[in-house]
Design a protein around this motif. Sequence first.
Motif, short mmCIF file in Angstrom:
data_model
loop_
_atom_site.label_atom_id
_atom_site.label_comp_id
_atom_site.label_asym_id
_atom_site.label_seq_id
_atom_site.Cartn_x
_atom_site.Cartn_y
_atom_site.Cartn_z
N LYS A 57 1.26 -1.27 0.54
CA LYS A 57 -0.41 -0.31 -0.05
C LYS A 57 1.00 1.01 0.05
O LYS A 57 2.04 1.47 0.68
CB LYS A 57 -0.50 0.24 1.30
N THR A 60 0.38 5.32 0.04
CA THR A 60 -0.30 6.16 0.28
C THR A 60 0.48 7.51 0.21
O THR A 60 1.73 8.12 1.52
CB THR A 60 -0.60 6.09 1.62
N LYS A 102 -3.50 0.29 -4.26
CA LYS A 102 -3.08 -0.89 -2.89
C LYS A 102 -2.48 -2.13 -4.22
O LYS A 102 -2.73 -1.89 -5.23
CB LYS A 102 -4.09 -1.08 -2.69
N ASP A 132 -5.86 7.06 6.85
CA ASP A 132 -4.72 6.75 6.17
C ASP A 132 -3.48 6.72 6.96
O ASP A 132 -2.31 5.70 6.32
CB ASP A 132 -4.96 6.50 4.56
#
Length: 169
Positions: A110, A112, A122, A166
């Motif tokens: 993942k 971010t 992802k 997140d």
Amino acid sequence: MAKKIIMSWSKCKIEVGKTGEDEAMAVSLTNIGIINDKSTTLATEDGEKLTATATGGIVVAEEEGEPVVTITTRVKEMDFDTEKIFTGATVSEEELVVKTNVVSDDFSVKLTPKNIGAIGIKARRTHVSFRPGSSEEEGSYVDLTFKILACSDGELYKKFRVKAEDWAS
């Protein structure tokens, strides 16, 4: 009124976990550590090209295979516990015993970006290349390449809009 564009640049966080059963996204993700400034990229390379040529060199058919998608990054001073996740090295009294730098398991990833509303990635299943190094200029580092692999259901990766949660962990 034009929609505001939120860029996926600058600082990012990368989390990994072993791909789950039936190519499921890892349930538990671990932050890989401090990312070297401007070292993370998502790149796409051309897939295999198949060409059918008739006599006289005339191309009669051409097909392009699925492009290869990779995420690459450099991690500064990766801690022993994180390295152990990838290589299976053993940690013993402030020492890391390395027997291989080959990553044998598939990993979920993942990525971010820092900006809320930006687009993250992802991938449920990737092959990881683990390349440790060290220099006087950068200290100890690990170059990681995550080659995104297609899952049996055809999924390559998902894009998502970054939310505040997140970055909560």
